[in-house]
Design a protein around this motif. Structure first.
Motif, PDB file in Angstrom:
ATOM      1  N   ILE A  51      19.124  28.664   5.542  1.00 43.85           N
ATOM      2  CA  ILE A  51      20.547  28.869   5.258  1.00 43.85           C
ATOM      3  C   ILE A  51      20.785  29.715   4.012  1.00 43.85           C
ATOM      4  O   ILE A  51      21.842  30.321   3.871  1.00 43.85           O
ATOM      5  N   LEU A  52      19.808  29.767   3.112  1.00 47.59           N
ATOM      6  CA  LEU A  52      19.898  30.628   1.926  1.00 47.59           C
ATOM      7  C   LEU A  52      18.565  31.352   1.738  1.00 47.59           C
ATOM      8  O   LEU A  52      17.861  31.157   0.746  1.00 47.59           O
ATOM      9  N   PRO A  53      18.221  32.207   2.687  1.00 46.68           N
ATOM     10  CA  PRO A  53      16.930  32.900   2.617  1.00 46.68           C
ATOM     11  C   PRO A  53      17.008  34.120   1.700  1.00 46.68           C
ATOM     12  O   PRO A  53      18.088  34.519   1.260  1.00 46.68           O
ATOM     13  N   ALA A  54      15.856  34.720   1.460  1.00 47.82           N
ATOM     14  CA  ALA A  54      15.836  35.981   0.712  1.00 47.82           C
ATOM     15  C   ALA A  54      16.511  37.085   1.507  1.00 47.82           C
ATOM     16  O   ALA A  54      17.107  37.996   0.941  1.00 47.82           O
ATOM     17  N   SER A  55      16.442  37.003   2.839  1.00 51.22           N
ATOM     18  CA  SER A  55      17.098  37.979   3.715  1.00 51.22           C
ATOM     19  C   SER A  55      17.304  37.345   5.080  1.00 51.22           C
ATOM     20  O   SER A  55      16.593  36.402   5.447  1.00 51.22           O
ATOM     21  N   PRO A  56      18.259  37.851   5.867  1.00 53.94           N
ATOM     22  CA  PRO A  56      18.430  37.332   7.229  1.00 53.94           C
ATOM     23  C   PRO A  56      17.163  37.473   8.074  1.00 53.94           C
ATOM     24  O   PRO A  56      16.832  36.586   8.863  1.00 53.94           O
ATOM     25  N   ALA A 135      21.125  30.625  15.646  1.00 51.72           N
ATOM     26  CA  ALA A 135      21.441  29.192  15.617  1.00 51.72           C
ATOM     27  C   ALA A 135      22.469  28.895  14.535  1.00 51.72           C
ATOM     28  O   ALA A 135      22.463  29.504  13.460  1.00 51.72           O
ATOM     29  N   GLN A 136      23.359  27.966  14.846  1.00 50.08           N
ATOM     30  CA  GLN A 136      24.284  27.432  13.844  1.00 50.08           C
ATOM     31  C   GLN A 136      23.599  26.238  13.188  1.00 50.08           C
ATOM     32  O   GLN A 136      23.449  25.181  13.795  1.00 50.08           O
ATOM     33  N   MET A 137      23.188  26.427  11.936  1.00 43.80           N
ATOM     34  CA  MET A 137      22.415  25.395  11.238  1.00 43.80           C
ATOM     35  C   MET A 137      23.278  24.228  10.771  1.00 43.80           C
ATOM     36  O   MET A 137      22.794  23.098  10.653  1.00 43.80           O
ATOM     37  N   GLY A 138      24.544  24.495  10.466  1.00 43.82           N
ATOM     38  CA  GLY A 138      25.442  23.453   9.989  1.00 43.82           C
ATOM     39  C   GLY A 138      26.673  23.362  10.856  1.00 43.82           C
ATOM     40  O   GLY A 138      26.801  24.065  11.866  1.00 43.82           O
ATOM     41  N   GLN A 139      27.592  22.487  10.459  1.00 42.12           N
ATOM     42  CA  GLN A 139      28.794  22.262  11.253  1.00 42.12           C
ATOM     43  C   GLN A 139      30.061  22.511  10.431  1.00 42.12           C
ATOM     44  O   GLN A 139      30.071  22.331   9.206  1.00 42.12           O
ATOM     45  N   VAL A 140      31.105  22.887  11.130  1.00 42.97           N
ATOM     46  CA  VAL A 140      32.447  22.942  10.573  1.00 42.97           C
ATOM     47  C   VAL A 140      32.988  21.518  10.548  1.00 42.97           C
ATOM     48  O   VAL A 140      32.826  20.771  11.525  1.00 42.97           O
ATOM     49  N   VAL A 233      31.475  26.487  18.995  1.00 40.96           N
ATOM     50  CA  VAL A 233      31.092  26.300  17.604  1.00 40.96           C
ATOM     51  C   VAL A 233      30.769  24.829  17.404  1.00 40.96           C
ATOM     52  O   VAL A 233      31.429  23.944  17.968  1.00 40.96           O
ATOM     53  N   ALA A 234      29.743  24.553  16.626  1.00 46.60           N
ATOM     54  CA  ALA A 234      29.371  23.171  16.328  1.00 46.60           C
ATOM     55  C   ALA A 234      30.290  22.630  15.233  1.00 46.60           C
ATOM     56  O   ALA A 234      30.487  23.279  14.193  1.00 46.60           O
ATOM     57  N   VAL A 395      21.249  18.193  12.736  1.00 46.25           N
ATOM     58  CA  VAL A 395      21.252  18.677  14.113  1.00 46.25           C
ATOM     59  C   VAL A 395      21.666  20.143  14.088  1.00 46.25           C
ATOM     60  O   VAL A 395      22.542  20.541  13.318  1.00 46.25           O
ATOM     61  N   ILE A 396      21.003  20.950  14.902  1.00 48.61           N
ATOM     62  CA  ILE A 396      21.197  22.398  14.925  1.00 48.61           C
ATOM     63  C   ILE A 396      21.630  22.818  16.325  1.00 48.61           C
ATOM     64  O   ILE A 396      21.109  22.303  17.323  1.00 48.61           O
ATOM     65  N   TYR A 397      22.575  23.766  16.382  1.00 51.98           N
ATOM     66  CA  TYR A 397      23.046  24.267  17.673  1.00 51.98           C
ATOM     67  C   TYR A 397      22.479  25.653  17.932  1.00 51.98           C
ATOM     68  O   TYR A 397      22.838  26.622  17.260  1.00 51.98           O
ATOM     69  N   PRO A 398      21.572  25.801  18.913  1.00 50.61           N
ATOM     70  CA  PRO A 398      21.028  27.131  19.239  1.00 50.61           C
ATOM     71  C   PRO A 398      22.013  27.913  20.111  1.00 50.61           C
ATOM     72  O   PRO A 398      22.365  27.476  21.204  1.00 50.61           O
ATOM     73  N   VAL A 399      22.447  29.051  19.619  1.00 52.12           N
ATOM     74  CA  VAL A 399      23.424  29.835  20.375  1.00 52.12           C
ATOM     75  C   VAL A 399      22.800  31.027  21.102  1.00 52.12           C
ATOM     76  O   VAL A 399      23.391  31.558  22.031  1.00 52.12           O
ATOM     77  N   SER A 400      21.629  31.453  20.685  1.00 49.76           N
ATOM     78  CA  SER A 400      20.994  32.560  21.407  1.00 49.76           C
ATOM     79  C   SER A 400      19.477  32.467  21.365  1.00 49.76           C
ATOM     80  O   SER A 400      18.777  33.461  21.440  1.00 49.76           O
TER      81      SER A 400
END
Length: 402
Positions: A51-56, A135-140, A233-234, A395-400
């Motif tokens: 979620i806070l990497p050096a780069s995407p 993947a959406q790592m977190g939730q709204v 969206v998760a 929990v993680i939501y894989p979107v692609s």
């Protein structure tokens, strides 16, 4: 209106990582550089690397490698994820509980509404990360209406077994997450929210990023089915009537570029506020705890600001301290605040000359947030700090992917 559905979530394989508390973190936007470093050192598979990497690109490569290594497992059946947080109120020390559940919500106009502005720069950064990881790592954090407690009763029924995950975070908040795939409970919970309009409490940038991602994917895959993963969206959904829904203020700290800017701000303060001098920080914090006004710490001393009637703000925004500070007192000056929910940390920042001004705000009331939403008004970013934060990595939501 909102369409809520279960999904096959990814979750940490405890046989590979050990304790969930070693790999889960708060949301990315409240993690300081010092906290990030601590999480990196805490565990080699800590979610902060995603979620806070050096780069995407690094996050995408890391996530792919972890999937190949079996660091994450995936539920076989579409599931909902009841989630309980037990904590003490930071202000008065009351023991509170907040219940809700993680699910998918379809991205569609009018189904979910927000109350804060977003930053285009942040959305672009998070979009690149979402494209790289898939993947959406977190939730709204979303709110729904449950005045009779029907959803709460269903959640209690769904959580009779032991939770999948349980840990206590660095602030002493207990987090418990369950996985529920039993069709009767899943249908009952999702039907309970059908026809409702959901309110975003926290995670406006995550929601905006998911919406932007959907637009991109629709252009790339025009023949995709209407239930394609990117159409959702998760979200972590919790009742807006719940006692455990705590809103804290996000105090503002400013470093001023010149004496001219400082003079401009003081001129606006004198125009739009009555100013009461306070003898010391302790008295200021006491006045703030009683909700008497906005606190101000600066080189000139400590002050209590009492907003005057008839200012430029209209409607519900008149009751939101963040709107007065961001849009009136410092608006148009090109200043970017640093945010903290800790008033003592804000005062210390001025005392140590790291900042020139600290505005200590009163917490927004839920009814004022609702009124702003109902009238179509957007509050400044970080107008609210919902506490406690929803943990990332449960929990993680894989979107692609997968």
């Amino acid at each position: 209106m909102a369409e809520v559905v279960p999904f096959k979530g990814l979750y940490y394989n405890l046989d590979r990582v050990g304790e969930i508390g070693k790999v889960a973190t708060p949301p990315y936007d409240v993690i300081t550089p010092e906290m990030r470093q601590g999480f990196l050192q805490r565990h080699p598979y800590n979610i902060v690397r995603l979620i806070l990497p050096a780069s995407p690109e690094e996050a995408g490569e890391t996530f792919g490698r972890w999937l190949d290594e079996g660091i994450f497992l995936q539920d076989e059946l579409p599931s909902l994820y009841p989630y309980e947080q037990i904590f003490h109120h930071p202000g008065d020390g009351r023991r509170l509980e907040r219940w809700g559940f993680v699910a998918l919500v379809r991205l569609e106009d009018g189904a979910v509404i927000g109350h804060e502005r977003t930053s285009e720069k942040v959305v672009e950064e998070r979009l690149k990360l979402l494209e790289a990881t898939g993947a959406q790592m977190g939730q709204v954090l979303g709110l729904f209406s449950d005045p009779e407690g029907e959803a709460g009763a269903l959640l209690r029924e769904a959580t009779q077994k032991s939770p999948r995950f349980e840990f206590t975070d660095d602030e002493g908040v207990v987090h418990r997450l369950w996985q529920v795939s039993e069709p009767r409970l899943v249908e009952a919970l999702t039907l309970r929210l059908r026809g409702q309009r959901l309110l975003i409490a926290d995670g406006h940038h995550r929601y905006a990023t998911a919406w932007r991602f959907r637009q991109l994917q629709r252009r790339r895959h025009p023949d995709a089915p209407e239930d394609a993963p990117f159409e959702f969206v998760a979200m972590y959904l919790t009742p807006l009537e719940a006692e455990g829904l705590v809103i804290l203020p996000a105090h503002r700290l400013f470093k001023l570029p010149s004496d001219e800017v400082a003079s401009e701000i003081w001129g606006r303060i004198e125009e739009y506020c009555r100013i009461r001098t306070v003898s010391d920080p302790a008295d200021l914090l006491q006045a703030l705890s009683r909700g008497q006004g906005i606190g101000l710490a600066s080189k000139r001393g400590f002050f209590l600001l009492l907003p005057r009637d008839g200012g430029p703000l209209r409607g519900p925004l008149q009751e939101i301290d963040a709107a007065l500070v961001d849009e009136v007192l410092v608006g148009g000056l090109g200043l970017e605040p640093v945010f903290t929910r800790d008033p003592e940390e804000a005062l210390k920042g001025v005392e140590e000359a790291k900042f020139d001004m600290a505005f200590l705000l009163r917490p927004p009331r839920m009814q004022d947030v609702k009124r702003a939403v109902e009238t179509g008004l957007l509050m400044p970013k970080k107008s609210t700090y919902f506490y406690p934060k929803v943990a990332t990595g449960l929990v993680i939501y894989p979107v692609s992917r997968l």
